[in-house]
Write a protein that holds these residues in place. Structure first.
Motif, PDB file in Angstrom:
ATOM      1  N   ALA A   1      15.020  64.543  21.796  1.00  0.00           N
ATOM      2  CA  ALA A   1      15.474  65.788  21.157  1.00  0.00           C
ATOM      3  C   ALA A   1      16.748  65.509  20.360  1.00  0.00           C
ATOM      4  O   ALA A   1      16.747  64.682  19.450  1.00  0.00           O
ATOM      5  N   SER A   2      17.848  66.161  20.707  1.00  0.00           N
ATOM      6  CA  SER A   2      19.080  66.022  19.922  1.00  0.00           C
ATOM      7  C   SER A   2      20.026  64.960  20.474  1.00  0.00           C
ATOM      8  O   SER A   2      21.127  64.790  19.970  1.00  0.00           O
TER       9      SER A   2
ATOM     10  N   GLY B   1      22.426  61.318  12.620  1.00  0.00           N
ATOM     11  CA  GLY B   1      21.048  61.780  12.709  1.00  0.00           C
ATOM     12  C   GLY B   1      20.065  60.659  12.941  1.00  0.00           C
ATOM     13  O   GLY B   1      18.859  60.892  12.968  1.00  0.00           O
TER      14      GLY B   1
ATOM     15  N   MET C   1      25.332  62.540  20.896  1.00  0.00           N
ATOM     16  CA  MET C   1      24.395  63.421  20.230  1.00  0.00           C
ATOM     17  C   MET C   1      24.012  62.879  18.855  1.00  0.00           C
ATOM     18  O   MET C   1      24.748  62.099  18.232  1.00  0.00           O
ATOM     19  N   ASP C   2      22.846  63.318  18.367  1.00  0.00           N
ATOM     20  CA  ASP C   2      22.334  62.848  17.081  1.00  0.00           C
ATOM     21  C   ASP C   2      23.233  63.221  15.915  1.00  0.00           C
ATOM     22  O   ASP C   2      23.351  62.470  14.943  1.00  0.00           O
ATOM     23  N   ASP C   3      23.845  64.395  15.984  1.00  0.00           N
ATOM     24  CA  ASP C   3      24.593  64.882  14.824  1.00  0.00           C
ATOM     25  C   ASP C   3      26.063  64.482  14.839  1.00  0.00           C
ATOM     26  O   ASP C   3      26.844  64.942  14.016  1.00  0.00           O
TER      27      ASP C   3
ATOM     28  N   ARG D   1      21.030  61.139  21.021  1.00  0.00           N
ATOM     29  CA  ARG D   1      20.748  59.790  20.520  1.00  0.00           C
ATOM     30  C   ARG D   1      20.662  58.786  21.663  1.00  0.00           C
ATOM     31  O   ARG D   1      19.703  58.045  21.783  1.00  0.00           O
TER      32      ARG D   1
END
Length: 288
Positions: free
Chosen positions: A205-206, A284, A273-275, A208
């Motif tokens: 999901a979000s 991302g 987190m990805d962002d 990483r």
């Protein structure tokens, strides 16, 4: 009644004794003469060796005098060459300093960092798209645009990334806090495949990547041999605090409840987190 034939002649016995003694003395004299002759030969041989050694010593002394006389002009020439090299080095250093102050980016291999006299004495090491390392004044742009764009400078890195780039000795010299060193090593394990012992896991999901407190505890015990399980648990909390601080809160900590062996428990996780924007890593993307 005895006769003269039955009694030995005392004069004959004395004569025989003298003859025997004379023969022994003759043999002894012969032996001594042989030994003396051998010693004379040995002395002659040693005298010949000594004479040869004296001759060789005189030749070496003469050679040494010649070398000592020739050394003086050689040293003078070396001194002259050294002065010339130092003068050239000073000229090159001055030219490099002027170019750097004009904004030039100079290859690291051509720069003696400790000898360059620039404003504030500060040089920044950077890496460019061509894969080469350069020196520049902080934040200065190269008007010639050699090597492409600056890929990432040391000053752009997070404190956590800076510590992760250090070897063990430099890391200990930089920080005495064990949790900070563990945080740096943990980050390096995530980004450097050569480390091998990597407790981070790929997220979904979000998320990483993430590392659980339990995995971190076991990892810490592998890094710090001989520490107890209770102390490792305390180090987990302190290392998590160091991760948050040194990453400038780029990382997050969340608790997750799950079941194992029929029992329910809550465990902390450190999340990337990805962002989140990490210098040198694509936002991302789960590829570092």
């Amino acid at each position: 009644m005895s006769t003269n034939a039955d009694c030995p002649d005392p004069d004959a016995q004395t004569l025989q004794t003298l003859v025997d003694e004379l023969e022994r003395l003759h043999e002894r004299v012969t032996t001594l003469e042989s030994e003396l002759s051998r010693k004379d030969d040995r002395i002659d041989h040693l005298e010949a060796d000594l004479e040869e050694a004296h001759t060789e010593t005189k030749a070496l002394e003469a050679r040494l005098e010649d070398l000592e006389e020739s050394q003086i002009p050689i040293e003078a020439r070396l001194d002259a060459h050294e002065k010339k090299l130092n003068a050239n080095k000073d000229r090159v250093g001055e030219l490099q300093a002027r170019e750097l102050e004009k904004g030039a980016h100079l290859l690291e291999e051509h720069i003696d960092n400790g000898e360059i006299d620039v404003v504030d004495g500060r040089l920044e090491r950077i890496q460019k798209d061509d894969g080469e390392s350069y020196f520049r004044l902080p934040e200065s742009d190269d008007p010639l645009e050699r090597g492409g764009d600056v890929s990432l400078s040391y000053g752009d890195l997070l404190p956590l990334q800076q510590l992760a780039k250090m070897d063990e000795d430099m890391l200990r010299a930089t920080t005495s806090a064990l949790p900070s060193r563990l945080a740096a090593k943990l980050w390096k394990a995530r980004t450097d495949p050569g480390v091998g012992d990597n407790p981070w896991r790929k997220g979904s999901a979000s998320v990483r990547e993430y590392v659980t407190a339990g995995d971190m505890k076991h990892w810490i015990r592998r890094q710090e041999k001989g520490i107890s399980d209770d102390y490792a648990k305390k180090l987990v909390s302190r290392t998590i605090d160091a991760l948050l601080d040194l990453s400038k809160s780029r990382l997050a900590v969340k608790k997750r409840t799950q079941r194992k062996n029929g029992l329910e428990y809550t465990e902390r996780r450190v999340l990337l987190m990805d962002d989140v924007d990490i210098p040198g890593e694509m936002v991302g993307s789960r590829d570092t």
